[in-house]
Design an enzyme around this catalytic site. Sequence first.
Site, PDB file in Angstrom:
ATOM      1  N   HIS A 177       5.739  97.301 -25.040  1.00  0.00           N
ATOM      2  CA  HIS A 177       5.219  95.952 -24.790  1.00  0.00           C
ATOM      3  C   HIS A 177       4.269  95.953 -23.591  1.00  0.00           C
ATOM      4  O   HIS A 177       3.121  95.484 -23.696  1.00  0.00           O
ATOM      5  CB  HIS A 177       6.392  95.006 -24.542  1.00  0.00           C
ATOM      6  CG  HIS A 177       5.994  93.593 -24.285  1.00  0.00           C
ATOM      7  ND1 HIS A 177       5.996  92.616 -25.258  1.00  0.00           N
ATOM      8  CD2 HIS A 177       5.563  92.975 -23.148  1.00  0.00           C
ATOM      9  CE1 HIS A 177       5.595  91.475 -24.739  1.00  0.00           C
ATOM     10  NE2 HIS A 177       5.320  91.665 -23.454  1.00  0.00           N
ATOM     11  N   GLU A 178       4.736  96.496 -22.478  1.00  0.00           N
ATOM     12  CA  GLU A 178       3.908  96.505 -21.268  1.00  0.00           C
ATOM     13  C   GLU A 178       2.723  97.446 -21.413  1.00  0.00           C
ATOM     14  O   GLU A 178       1.660  97.200 -20.834  1.00  0.00           O
ATOM     15  CB  GLU A 178       4.758  96.889 -20.053  1.00  0.00           C
ATOM     16  CG  GLU A 178       5.923  95.954 -19.769  1.00  0.00           C
ATOM     17  CD  GLU A 178       5.510  94.506 -19.587  1.00  0.00           C
ATOM     18  OE1 GLU A 178       4.343  94.259 -19.196  1.00  0.00           O
ATOM     19  OE2 GLU A 178       6.340  93.610 -19.845  1.00  0.00           O
ATOM     20  N   HIS A 222      -0.124  95.483 -22.795  1.00  0.00           N
ATOM     21  CA  HIS A 222      -0.810  94.729 -21.747  1.00  0.00           C
ATOM     22  C   HIS A 222      -1.716  95.646 -20.931  1.00  0.00           C
ATOM     23  O   HIS A 222      -2.879  95.308 -20.652  1.00  0.00           O
ATOM     24  CB  HIS A 222       0.220  94.092 -20.805  1.00  0.00           C
ATOM     25  CG  HIS A 222       0.995  92.959 -21.399  1.00  0.00           C
ATOM     26  ND1 HIS A 222       0.412  91.955 -22.143  1.00  0.00           N
ATOM     27  CD2 HIS A 222       2.328  92.670 -21.344  1.00  0.00           C
ATOM     28  CE1 HIS A 222       1.348  91.087 -22.520  1.00  0.00           C
ATOM     29  NE2 HIS A 222       2.515  91.503 -22.065  1.00  0.00           N
TER      30      HIS A 222
END
Length: 418
Positions: free
Chosen positions: A18-19, A22
């Site tokens: 997920h990160e 980003h």
Amino acid sequence: MNTFIAVIVIFAVLVSIHEWGHLVFAKRAGILCREFAIGFGPKLFSFQRNETVYTIRAFPLGGFVRMAGEDPEMIQIKPGYEIGLKYDEQGKVNEIIVNNKSKHPDCEILQVEHIDLEHELVISGYINDEEFVSLDVDEKAFYIYDEKPTQIAPYNRQFASKSVGKRAMAIFAGPLMNFVLAVIAFIAYALIAGMPTEEAVVGDLTDDGVAIEAGLETGDRIVEIEGNPVSDWFEMTEEIQTRPDQEVTFVVERNGETFDVSMVTQVREGPDEMEQGVIGVYPPMERSVTDAILFGFTQTYETTILIIEALGMLVTGQFSLDALAGPVGIYEYTGEVVAMGLLILFQWTAILSVNLGIINLLPLPALDGGRLLFIGLEAVRGKPVDPQKEGMVHFIGFALLMLLVLAVTWNDINRLFM
């Protein structure tokens, strides 16, 4: 212990991917990413690569990417401050020593009159209280505070300087990577376990089923059931399910020869508590890359729809908060999944990844969906929402979110002792 390790690994994978989404899209947009963190709280381990510090923190319940401009700069220099300066080969300032200047005897001391490290990239002031100078600052210069370097963040490297589309993509990329991970996990499951075929052919047999007792073998083709021809697995199971606890005659083909086999079907509870007949056989499995890829996408889509429908039922009151599972509940369920084997763990990871992606896209403060909502408002209004007001909304939202997590965790603990 196996459950604890599995939970840590699964959470680490879900949060990391997920990160990472980003991070990658923020860097592609030209945003300075100061830190990539797995977990919250005190740092346990860290290393720096290029402009970003990668850290593992004590509480592995999430993570973050700290982008320049999202929070106020921790180091601020005002007129009247004395700072130490070092220069690169072009004569630009590349190190700004904020304190402990005595540890840098080779630096030049300047009393600041004017400093702009966002737009002009210039520092002006008096050298040794005598000569007034105006100095250019390298866009990748560092503050040195307590002997720790921190890269400056010119405005063109800050989150707010980028277009609405680039900022939205940097935020959306986190949940997007969770859906990508789910697709990959489902594909891996299908490649390892295989995909059931539609043929009316016996695959595996259960040890306690009536089929193995009646002499059926892997590879047997079911031609007829009670005089009714069957052409695929669906027709075969339908004929069996409608005859619970009945003697049924099968016409079976094996090695080019046909013969009859009779057995009394077993009974199991089906949908709507209706009894169904079973004989203890599974369809044959085949491993096809194309089918596995299709399975990965279709399963991710179907899981997404199921979770959205469940959230809708929660909003309309058809589900209560008691039905939700928090960290303790997920830990308990993961323990059950671990006992079922690695293949089921692949499926569980995919389901959790879809769930994390959807939850993060909800238009709630402190979540990615809430941040996307503010970016959408900016696109409609033509100007951003006041950063202080937006920050306050996210702060309150985060506090409420933590209260919800605590409430759900309390429900999990109560369920354990009921």
